[in-house]
Design an enzyme around this catalytic site. Structure first.
Site, PDB file in Angstrom:
ATOM      1  N   GLU A  81      -2.922  -8.291   4.827  1.00 38.08           N
ATOM      2  CA  GLU A  81      -2.982  -7.206   5.821  1.00 38.08           C
ATOM      3  C   GLU A  81      -3.895  -6.138   5.236  1.00 38.08           C
ATOM      4  O   GLU A  81      -3.475  -5.370   4.382  1.00 38.08           O
ATOM      5  CB  GLU A  81      -1.587  -6.628   6.077  1.00 38.08           C
TER       6      GLU A  81
ATOM      7  N   GLU B 126       2.046 -10.532  10.412  1.00 43.69           N
ATOM      8  CA  GLU B 126       3.382 -10.046  10.073  1.00 43.69           C
ATOM      9  C   GLU B 126       4.153  -9.831  11.369  1.00 43.69           C
ATOM     10  O   GLU B 126       3.577  -9.793  12.466  1.00 43.69           O
ATOM     11  CB  GLU B 126       3.288  -8.737   9.281  1.00 43.69           C
TER      12      GLU B 126
ATOM     13  N   CYS C 145      -3.811   1.794   8.597  1.00 41.99           N
ATOM     14  CA  CYS C 145      -4.852   0.752   8.558  1.00 41.99           C
ATOM     15  C   CYS C 145      -5.434   0.449   9.933  1.00 41.99           C
ATOM     16  O   CYS C 145      -6.613   0.143  10.065  1.00 41.99           O
ATOM     17  CB  CYS C 145      -4.258  -0.519   7.981  1.00 41.99           C
TER      18      CYS C 145
ATOM     19  N   PRO D  70     -11.326  -4.867  -0.643  1.00 41.33           N
ATOM     20  CA  PRO D  70     -11.713  -5.296  -2.003  1.00 41.33           C
ATOM     21  C   PRO D  70     -10.540  -5.872  -2.798  1.00 41.33           C
ATOM     22  O   PRO D  70     -10.685  -6.894  -3.476  1.00 41.33           O
ATOM     23  CB  PRO D  70     -12.236  -4.007  -2.654  1.00 41.33           C
TER      24      PRO D  70
ATOM     25  N   ASN E  73       0.933   3.884   2.192  1.00 42.51           N
ATOM     26  CA  ASN E  73       1.119   4.684   3.412  1.00 42.51           C
ATOM     27  C   ASN E  73       2.488   4.495   4.079  1.00 42.51           C
ATOM     28  O   ASN E  73       3.014   5.431   4.663  1.00 42.51           O
ATOM     29  CB  ASN E  73      -0.019   4.427   4.403  1.00 42.51           C
TER      30      ASN E  73
ATOM     31  N   ALA F 214       0.859  -1.187   0.000  1.00 45.11           N
ATOM     32  CA  ALA F 214       0.000   0.000   0.000  1.00 45.11           C
ATOM     33  C   ALA F 214       0.899   1.242   0.000  1.00 45.11           C
ATOM     34  O   ALA F 214       2.122   1.135   0.103  1.00 45.11           O
ATOM     35  CB  ALA F 214      -0.913  -0.006   1.221  1.00 45.11           C
TER      36      ALA F 214
END
Ligand code: NDP
Length: 486
Positions: free
Chosen positions: A252, A460, A286, A233, A155, A153
């Site tokens: 994750e 993780e 998240c 999704p 971030n 992702a």
């Protein structure tokens, strides 16, 4: 601009930078100004094929080394990352827009921690001996899976690359990593550093692109395991594709986590937890505690202090270390967040502070607090992934636990209270993978991280990650004769 952000080429394959300008151009935008700071290209099928083939070849050699030898490379990489923390942090700030105040302590440093931790335990990864009746016995061999695909992702680009690469490599796997197309720069530095630390060419490869590259990577039959950090999704699609090939997965994914503040809590600490769990990285985390349930008895005092402290956020140049609040990662994400704020207003949320786009170049939005939020409002149900904090009231412990659990997500949960028995009792009943008592969003590498329900599969970090990057071979040894029925 004093910092060179344009990398040598788009991809890092087989130990070197690789370019293929036939791929669709990929502009990298500094979110604080909107300036284009680099132009890369998406991986073509040829680049992807080279990366996977290179990883396969490197993995065969790497898996034959002892854990001690593999660990040494990872620990050396951790040292190099720490030495270069400042430059890597500046790059991360350009890539994501996150303030340097954050990137200096939460990105390359967290990546280095992962490399050091898994580098340190690599030598201790073993199977076991199992004594059986009649003198027979069995042993297990902990084997690598092969070539793993990592999908990141936007971030925490450096952290995500390292959280996936470090356990994978420690177990004897190779990796092809695809960063988010929004933040493609930092993972290339991780690849460079691993080579410098002595990793064989091809062990950790970086290919750029969006879902059009991630999809074929996941589906490739040479990939044994897929680890995704991303939205639910995308997780569903990637998990389904991996299932076709019966591949291992770590997912994750997103969350809508509860942070419960009881009436005996330290309001000051609880406000700190709410700020950390909603406004750090401009809310693009998240595990954020975006549903802040506050006991009705302290609600107004909590809101007053929260508004007072939120007004102290230093919103400015992310490269200035005094800045404590940066832009959203992209204009797209900004528009998504503004849409949620509009829904919050329309559905009856009381805006306590923020709520507006900040009028300057780049994708800036004010830290935003809604009060009087109810469970059915969109802002209380859907992941926003921006600096929007919702305060919900409650009176009873049983009731708040039921409401906290009434979501498909289950990534994180937090409790603020001075009553230790209540803290543990409530945490035990919350449906979440990563929980906090009188704290929020700490994620040291020694502790497992991951979600339950729709928030993910697998863990993780910590020793738990080893199980997700290795497989056991069981060997039965008969010491006597082999008996058969005929
Ligand atoms: P996305 O789910 O959009 O993307 C994640 C990664 O998957 C990206 O690299 C993306 O590429 C890639 N991808 C997208 N479609 C496919 C596909 N069909 N096949 C293979 N790969 C694909 O997430 P975001 O980048 O928007 O990140 C935000 C989300 O990540 C939030 O929901 C957040 O909660 C979650 N997240 C979870 C964390 C956790 O540890 N649980 C930590 C951080 C974030 P591209 O974006 O380039 O198209």
């Amino acid at each position: 601009m004093t910092f060179a952000t344009q990398p040598n080429a788009s991809h890092f394959v087989n130990g070197a930078y690789l370019e293929d300008t036939a791929g669709t151009p990929l502009e990298v935008i500094y979110p604080a100004t909107g300036a284009v700071i680099a132009t890369l290209h998406e991986a073509t099928p040829q680049v992807l094929d080279q990366a996977i083939a290179g990883a396969q070849a490197a993995q065969r050699h790497w898996a034959r080394l002892s854990g001690m030898e593999r660990g040494r490379v990872l620990r050396r990489a951790a040292d190099i990352m720490r030495d270069r923390n400042h430059d890597l942090s500046v790059l991360e700030t350009y890539d994501t827009g996150k303030p340097l105040q954050e990137t200096l302590v939460a990105d390359a440093t967290s990546g280095a921690d992962a490399l050091e931790y898994f580098g340190s335990i690599a030598a201790g990864l073993t199977g076991e001996h199992i004594q059986l009746s009649g003198g027979d016995w069995a042993y297990t061999i902990r084997e690598p899976l092969g070539v793993c695909a990592g999908l990141g992702a936007w971030n925490y680009p450096t952290q995500i690359a390292c959280w996936k690469a470090a356990p994978a490599l420690a177990c004897g796997n190779a990796m092809v990593f695809k960063p988010s197309e929004t933040t493609p720069l930092s993972a290339l530095k991780v690849a460079e550093i691993l080579i410098e630390a002595g990793a064989p060419a091809g062990l950790f490869n970086v290919v750029q692109g969006a879902g059009g590259v991630g999809g074929p990577l996941v589906a490739d039959p040479r990939i044994a395991k897929v680890s995704l950090t991303g939205s639910v999704p995308t997780g569903r699609k990637v998990y389904a594709s991996a299932a076709e090939g019966m591949k291992h997965v770590t997912m994750e994914l997103g969350g809508k986590s509860p942070l419960i503040v009881f009436d005996d809590a330290s309001i000051e600490d609880a406000v700190s937890g709410a700020i950390l769990g909603n406004f750090y990285s401009s809310g693009q985390v998240c595990s954020n505690g975006t549903r802040v349930f506050v006991h009705r008895a302290i609600k107004e005092a909590f809101l007053a202090r929260l508004a007072e402290r939120t007004a102290k956020a230093v919103i400015g140049d992310p490269l200035d270390e005094a800045t404590s609040f940066g832009p959203m990662v992209s204009e797209t994400q900004l528009q998504i967040v503004l849409g949620y704020i509009e829904k919050g207003r329309a559905e009856g949320g009381r805006l306590v502070c923020g709520g507006n786009r900040i009028d300057k170049p780049g994708s800036w939005i004010e830290p935003t607090v809604f009060a009087d939020v109810t469970d059915d409002m969109t802002i209380a149900r859907e992941e926003i992934f921006g600096p929007v904090l919702s305060v919900l009231d409650f009176d009873e412990e049983d009731d708040v636990i039921a409401r906290a659990n009434a979501t498909d997500y289950g990534l994180s949960a937090g409790v603020y209270t001075r009553d230790l028995q209540r803290a543990h009792r409530v945490i035990a009943r919350l449906e979440a993978g990563s929980c906090f008592i009188n704290s929020y969003n700490d994620a040291p590498v020694e502790v497992p991280f991951g979600g339950v329900k729709a928030s993910g599969v697998g863990r993780e970090n910590s020793k738990a990650a080893i199980a997700h990057y290795s497989q056991l071979k069981s060997v039965y040894v008969r010491m006597g004769e082999t008996e058969a029925p005929f």
